[in-house]
Enzyme design. Structure first.
Site, PDB file in Angstrom:
ATOM      1  N   LYS A   5     -26.652 -86.946  24.722  1.00 32.05           N
ATOM      2  CA  LYS A   5     -26.615 -86.719  23.271  1.00 32.05           C
ATOM      3  C   LYS A   5     -27.448 -87.744  22.519  1.00 32.05           C
ATOM      4  O   LYS A   5     -27.741 -87.547  21.333  1.00 32.05           O
ATOM      5  CB  LYS A   5     -25.172 -86.731  22.769  1.00 32.05           C
ATOM      6  CG  LYS A   5     -24.352 -85.542  23.234  1.00 32.05           C
ATOM      7  CD  LYS A   5     -22.948 -85.577  22.664  1.00 32.05           C
ATOM      8  CE  LYS A   5     -22.094 -84.441  23.198  1.00 32.05           C
ATOM      9  NZ  LYS A   5     -21.817 -84.563  24.652  1.00 32.05           N
ATOM     10  N   CYS A  14     -16.066 -78.755  20.578  1.00 33.13           N
ATOM     11  CA  CYS A  14     -17.147 -79.334  21.387  1.00 33.13           C
ATOM     12  C   CYS A  14     -16.901 -79.225  22.887  1.00 33.13           C
ATOM     13  O   CYS A  14     -17.778 -79.570  23.681  1.00 33.13           O
ATOM     14  CB  CYS A  14     -17.337 -80.793  21.003  1.00 33.13           C
ATOM     15  SG  CYS A  14     -17.468 -81.032  19.226  1.00 33.13           S
ATOM     16  N   PHE A  59     -12.676 -81.539  18.977  1.00 32.44           N
ATOM     17  CA  PHE A  59     -11.669 -81.572  17.918  1.00 32.44           C
ATOM     18  C   PHE A  59     -10.550 -80.597  18.260  1.00 32.44           C
ATOM     19  O   PHE A  59     -10.795 -79.504  18.764  1.00 32.44           O
ATOM     20  CB  PHE A  59     -12.290 -81.168  16.586  1.00 32.44           C
ATOM     21  CG  PHE A  59     -13.034 -82.270  15.874  1.00 32.44           C
ATOM     22  CD1 PHE A  59     -13.233 -83.498  16.457  1.00 32.44           C
ATOM     23  CD2 PHE A  59     -13.541 -82.061  14.595  1.00 32.44           C
ATOM     24  CE1 PHE A  59     -13.922 -84.510  15.798  1.00 32.44           C
ATOM     25  CE2 PHE A  59     -14.227 -83.057  13.922  1.00 32.44           C
ATOM     26  CZ  PHE A  59     -14.419 -84.281  14.523  1.00 32.44           C
ATOM     27  N   HIS A  64     -25.662 -83.776  19.067  1.00 32.65           N
ATOM     28  CA  HIS A  64     -24.400 -83.170  19.511  1.00 32.65           C
ATOM     29  C   HIS A  64     -24.475 -81.665  19.281  1.00 32.65           C
ATOM     30  O   HIS A  64     -24.375 -81.193  18.139  1.00 32.65           O
ATOM     31  CB  HIS A  64     -23.236 -83.786  18.751  1.00 32.65           C
ATOM     32  CG  HIS A  64     -21.893 -83.451  19.311  1.00 32.65           C
ATOM     33  ND1 HIS A  64     -21.714 -82.568  20.369  1.00 32.65           N
ATOM     34  CD2 HIS A  64     -20.639 -83.875  18.976  1.00 32.65           C
ATOM     35  CE1 HIS A  64     -20.440 -82.462  20.644  1.00 32.65           C
ATOM     36  NE2 HIS A  64     -19.758 -83.245  19.817  1.00 32.65           N
ATOM     37  N   HIS A  81     -19.296 -87.517  27.547  1.00 37.55           N
ATOM     38  CA  HIS A  81     -19.313 -86.785  26.278  1.00 37.55           C
ATOM     39  C   HIS A  81     -20.016 -87.645  25.230  1.00 37.55           C
ATOM     40  O   HIS A  81     -20.911 -87.172  24.538  1.00 37.55           O
ATOM     41  CB  HIS A  81     -17.880 -86.460  25.862  1.00 37.55           C
ATOM     42  CG  HIS A  81     -17.775 -85.628  24.641  1.00 37.55           C
ATOM     43  ND1 HIS A  81     -18.280 -84.346  24.573  1.00 37.55           N
ATOM     44  CD2 HIS A  81     -17.220 -85.882  23.410  1.00 37.55           C
ATOM     45  CE1 HIS A  81     -18.047 -83.838  23.372  1.00 37.55           C
ATOM     46  NE2 HIS A  81     -17.408 -84.754  22.652  1.00 37.55           N
ATOM     47  N   GLU A  94     -13.366 -92.793  25.431  1.00 38.24           N
ATOM     48  CA  GLU A  94     -13.854 -92.181  26.659  1.00 38.24           C
ATOM     49  C   GLU A  94     -14.171 -93.232  27.721  1.00 38.24           C
ATOM     50  O   GLU A  94     -13.861 -93.039  28.911  1.00 38.24           O
ATOM     51  CB  GLU A  94     -15.094 -91.338  26.394  1.00 38.24           C
ATOM     52  CG  GLU A  94     -15.601 -90.659  27.671  1.00 38.24           C
ATOM     53  CD  GLU A  94     -16.814 -89.780  27.461  1.00 38.24           C
ATOM     54  OE1 GLU A  94     -17.168 -89.027  28.392  1.00 38.24           O
ATOM     55  OE2 GLU A  94     -17.432 -89.855  26.373  1.00 38.24           O
TER      56      GLU A  94
END
Length: 401
Positions: A325, A158, A389, A330, A296, A307
Site C-alpha cells: 500500500k 477492506c 472496518f 489503499h 495490511h 498489526e
C-alpha cells in the site's frame, strides 16, 4: 484437498495489468498523485491513487457505459486472469465467481443522485441499480465467463478481496467447485468518501508530496491514501489443473476469518491474532513455517502498530514483512486481493517488493521489514493479512509450487 493458483489479473494505480503492476512494485514506484479536479480544491485531502490505465480504454464502449467503475475494473482484471489461466474448459456448474468490495457502485449511486436532484427522475439512467449494487462486479464477470456455480460478494470493507479468496478455497475444498475466480474490486474516489475519511482523521493529508504520503510502519505516518482498482486470482482443484497441464503459480493452502466484535473502526489485536492462527491451522503449518508476511499496513498510526503486535504474537519476529500500500494506496475491497497477487508473485519469483517511504521505522514495530530495494532469496511461504472496518479479519497462506 490441494488448491492451486493458475491465473492472475489486476488493474491498479501502478499498471493496467499484472506484469506492469509487478514491475512497478519492484521498482518502488508510487501510484499516488494529486487530485487536480476542481471538486477537490476545498477538500482537506487532495491526493489519491487512481487507476494508471482507464478501463474505458480497454472495454467495449457500449459495455463500459453500462458499468460502474468498480465493475469495469473487475471485468478488466477478470479477462486477464482467465486468459492467463488458459481459459479452463470447466463445467459451468463447477465454476464460481467471488468478488468482494467495500462500497460497490458508490460512484454511480452518488452521480445518479446528483442527476436526480438537478434534472429530475426522467434523467436517471435505467442502468442505475445494476451499476450501484455491490454484487455487480461478480455478476458481470459470471455472465461474461459463464460461471453457473455461484456469483458471490462478500461486502466486508477492506477485507472483502481476501475474504473472497478464502471463500473460494472453501468452495473447492468442500467439493462445490473445480474452478473459482476470486478477488476484489473498488472505485470510490469521490469528494464524499474523501471528506468523510478526512473528518475521521484516517486519511493522510500530506498533499504537498503525494507519492510519499503512504508510509506503512514509518514513525511519521499519518493515515492511508485512498486507491482504486481490481485484483483477481483463478483458483483450481489441483487435480483439475494437473489434468489440463495448467501452469501453477503457487498453492493456496490456508485461510482464516474472524470478527473482532469490538469497535466499528478500531482494529483489535486479539481478532487479528485469531485470524492468523486460524489460517495457519487451516494450512497445517507452524508459525515458524511462515517466511514472509504481506501486511495490511495501511499507514494509520494505530492500525499499523496493532498489526505489527499481532504478527509478533501469532508468528514471531522471524518472517520478512512488506506492505504494498506504500505504492498502490489503499484499494479497500480490492486491497487483500492485491496483496494476494503480490504474494503469489513473490513466491513464484522469489523476490519480495520493499516498503517505500519508510524513512524511520517506528521503534515499537519489532519486525524485519523490507525497505529500500526488493529482498531476494528463499521464502517458500507467505501470509497475507487483510483487515477491515467493522472488525473483519481475513488471512491467507500461500506456498511456492
Amino acid at each position: 484437498m490441494d488448491v492451486v493458483v493458475t491465473g492472475l489479473g489486476a488493474t491498479t494505480p501502478l499498471g493496467g495489468d499484472v506484469p506492469s503492476t509487478w514491475a512497478a512494485l519492484l521498482a518502488g514506484e508510487s501510484g499516488v498523485q494529486a487530485i487536480e479536479d476542481e471538486w477537490a480544491a476545498e477538500l482537506p485531502v487532495r491526493i489519491a491513487a487512481r487507476l494508471r490505465v482507464q478501463p474505458t480504454s480497454v472495454l467495449e464502449r457500449v459495455l463500459a457505459r453500462r458499468l460502474d467503475r468498480c465493475e469495469q475494473a473487475a471485468l478488466v482484471a477478470a479477462r486477464e486472469a482467465w486468459a492467463g489461466a488458459g481459459a479452463p474448459q470447466v463445467d459451468p456448474e463447477r465454476f464460481a465467481v467471488i468478488i468482494g468490495t467495500g462500497a460497490g457502485g458508490a460512484l454511480s449511486l452518488l452521480e445518479q443522485n446528483d442527476i436526480l436532484r438537478a434534472h429530475g427522475p426522467r434523467k436517471v439512467s435505467p442502468h442505475t441499480v445494476p451499476m450501484l449494487m455491490p454484487n455487480g462486479p461478480a455478476a458481470w464477470v459470471s455472465i461474461e465467463l459463464g460461471a453457473q456455480g455461484g456469483a458471490h460478494t462478500p461486502v466486508s470493507a477492506c477485507a472483502g478481496g481476501a475474504e473472497a479468496i478464502a471463500m473460494g478455497l472453501d468452495m473447492i475444498r468442500l467439493g462445490r467447485a473445480d474452478v473459482v475466480l476470486a478477488g476484489g474490486s473498488e472505485a470510490c474516489i469521490h469528494p464524499l468518501p474523501l471528506a468523510g475519511f478526512a473528518q475521521a482523521r484516517a486519511h493522510s493529508t500530506r498533499n504537498d508530496e503525494p507519492e510519499r504520503a503512504s508510509r506503512p510502519f514509518d514513525v511519521d505516518r499519518d493515515g492511508f491514501v485512498i486507491g482504486e482498482g481490481s485484483a483477481l486470482v483463478v483458483l483450481e482443484r489441483a487435480e483439475f489443473a494437473a489434468a489440463r497441464s495448467a501452469r501453477v503459480h503457487a498453492r493456496l493452502v490456508g485461510a482464516g476469518l474472524t470478527s473482532d466484535a469490538h469497535h466499528i473502526t478500531a482494529a483489535h489485536h486479539d481478532g487479528q491474532v485469531r485470524a492468523i492462527r486460524r489460517a495457519l491451522a487451516s494450512a497445517e503449518m507452524d508459525p515458524l513455517d511462515v517466511s514472509q508476511v504481506h501486511a495490511h499496513a495501511t499507514s494509520t498510526p494505530l492500525g499499523d502498530l496493532t498489526e505489527a503486535d499481532s504478527i509478533v504474537s501469532a508468528i514471531g519476529t522471524h518472517p520478512v514483512v512488506t506492505a504494498t500500500k506504500s505504492m498502490t494506496g489503499h484499494m479497500f475491497g480490492a486491497a487483500g486481493a492485491m496483496s494476494a497477487v503480490a504474494a503469489v508473485l513473490s513466491l513464484r519469483e522469489q523476490t519480495i517488493p520493499a516498503i517505500q517511504n519508510l524513512d524511520e521505522l517506528d521503534p515499537r514495530v519489532k519486525l524485519d521489514v523490507i525497505t529500500g530495494t526488493p529482498r531476494s532469496g528463499s521464502a517458500p511461504s507467505a501470509l497475507v493479512n487483510s483487515f477491515g472496518f467493522g472488525g473483519h479479519n481475513a488471512c491467507l497462506v500461500f506456498t511456492a509450487r
